[in-house]
Design an enzyme around this catalytic site. Structure first.
Site, PDB file in Angstrom:
ATOM      1  CB  SER A  12      68.135  35.038  40.679  1.00 27.53           C
ATOM      2  OG  SER A  12      67.170  36.027  40.450  1.00 27.53           O
TER       3      SER A  12
ATOM      4  CG  HIS B 108      67.625  37.932  45.122  1.00 32.03           C
ATOM      5  ND1 HIS B 108      66.926  36.750  45.007  1.00 32.03           N
ATOM      6  CD2 HIS B 108      67.950  38.310  43.860  1.00 32.03           C
ATOM      7  CE1 HIS B 108      66.821  36.439  43.711  1.00 32.03           C
ATOM      8  NE2 HIS B 108      67.435  37.368  43.008  1.00 32.03           N
TER       9      HIS B 108
ATOM     10  CD  GLU C 277      66.129  33.828  46.680  1.00 28.50           C
ATOM     11  OE1 GLU C 277      66.122  35.037  46.995  1.00 28.50           O
ATOM     12  OE2 GLU C 277      66.356  33.436  45.526  1.00 28.50           O
TER      13      GLU C 277
END
Length: 310
Positions: free
Chosen positions: A118, A280, A215
Site C-alpha cells: 500500500s 488489498h 494494484e
C-alpha cells in the site's frame, strides 16, 4: 536503463529479531498485538519501535510526526541485532518522511528483510533506488487480511523461512488480460503511489525491463485512468516487459476497471495477467520485488528465477 536484479536479503531463522514500524497511518493496539502474536507463533522475536502507536497531534491520518516515524525506521534498520523490518500498516505518510532518512547510513547497515504494501510502495521504491535492495510486497502485521486469512499468513511465513518453496506465485483467480509470456525484474506496488513518486529522488527513470505488479484501493475508474495515463505520458512504462494486476478493491464495478486497464495497458503490447492475487484483498500472496522472474499470463503465474531471499 534496463532494470537489473537487486540484492536479496538473507532468509529468517527461528529466533530472528523483527522490528515493527509505522511509517504511515495510526493503528489500533489490539490489531498490533494480534499480529505480534502470529509472529511469536512463528518463533520470531518482534520488537515494537517506540513510536508505533503514536498519533499526530494535528493530522489524525499520521502515526506520529514525520521525524519520529523516520527515526523509528532508521534506528530499526541500523540496529545490527535486527534481522527484518515489518510495517504495521499503510494508509498515508511515507512520502512525508522518506526524505528524512539517512540513506548512506541505511546502506551501510547492510541488506535486511523489509515488508509492507500500500503506502509502503514509496519505501519499496526508495530501498530499490537508494539501497539497491530487494524487498517484499506483503501483508502488514496489523492488517485484517493478515490477521484473518490463513493463506495470506502462510504465503508470508513460507517466503520468510522457506523461500525456495514459493517460487511459483499466483492464485487460481489469475487469468490473461493480454496473453503471452515475458521475463523481467519484478517491481511495483500501489499504482497511485508509483505515479505520485514520479519526479522525486526515489523514482526510477522507467520500468524498462521490468515485470510491473500493480494494484490499488479506493480509486474510482476515472482516477485510475488519470494515474495510468500519467505513467504512460511520462514515458515511465516505456519498455516494460509485462504487467501483473492485483486487486482493485473499492475502485468501482470490476467490468469498468477491467475495460480501463485493457484500454490503457493493452496498447503496450506486452503480456498482462489479471487477478494474480496480491494487494488489498482478503487473500494476498507475498510478492518479492527486485528479483528476476517469468510472467506467464496464459497460465496465470509469476515464477521466480531465484528464491525471494537467500
Amino acid at each position: 536503463m534496463t532494470l537489473t536484479p537487486l540484492t536479496r536479503p538473507t532468509r529468517l531463522r527461528p529466533g530472528a529479531k523483527v522490528a515493527v514500524v509505522a511509517p504511515s497511518g495510526p493503528l489500533p493496539e489490539d490489531r498490533l498485538q494480534a499480529g505480534l502474536d502470529i509472529l511469536r507463533g512463528w518463533d520470531l522475536d518482534p520488537v515494537v519501535m517506540p513510536h508505533v502507536l503514536d498519533r499526530h497531534p494535528q493530522f489524525p491520518y499520521l502515526a506520529g510526526s514525520d521525524e519520529v516515524r523516520a527515526r523509528d525506521l532508521q534506528e530499526a534498520w541500523c540496529d545490527p541485532s535486527v534481522d527484518a523490518v515489518f510495517c504495521a500498516r499503510g494508509g498515508y505518510g511515507v512520502q512525508r518522511m522518506v526524505d528524512l532518512l539517512d540513506w548512506t547510513a541505511m546502506r551501510a547497515a547492510g541488506p535486511k528483510v523489509f515488508l509492507g504494501y500500500s503506502d509502503i510502495t514509496a519505501l519499496h521504491e526508495a530501498f530499490a533506488v537508494r539501497a539497491g535492495l530487494a524487498t517484499l510486497h506483503g501483508p502488514m502485521i496489523a492488517a485484517v487480511s493478515f490477521l484473518k486469512d490463513a493463506h495470506t499468513q502462510e504465503s508470508l511465513r513460507a517466503t520468510l523461512f522457506e523461500p525456495e518453496s514459493v517460487r511459483s506465485l499466483g492464485l487460481g483467480t489469475a487469468r490473461p488480460l493480454v496473453p503471452g509470456q515475458a521475463r523481467g525484474i519484478t517491481l511495483g506496488g500501489c499504482v497511485s503511489l508509483l505515479a505520485a513518486d514520479l519526479g522525486t529522488p526515489h523514482a526510477r527513470p522507467s520500468a524498462r525491463g521490468g515485470l510491473l505488479l500493480i494494484e490499488d484501493i479506493g480509486e474510482e475508474p476515472y482516477r485510475l485512468d488519470r494515474i495510468l495515463t500519467q505513467l504512460l505520458r511520462s514515458g515511465w512504462l516505456d519498455g516494460v516487459a509485462g504487467i501483473a494486476l492485483g486487486s482493485w478493491e473499492e475502485c468501482g464495478p470490476y467490468d469498468e476497471v477491467r475495460a480501463l486497464l485493457l484500454d490503457r495497458l493493452g496498447p503496450l503490447g506486452v503480456p498482462v495477467v489479471e487477478a494474480l492475487g496480491f494487494g488489498h484483498c482478503t487473500t494476498s500472496e507475498t510478492m518479492p520485488l527486485g528479483v528476476p522472474a517469468l510472467l506467464d499470463a496464459d497460465a496465470g503465474t509469476l515464477t521466480l528465477d531465484v528464491p525471494a531471499l537467500n
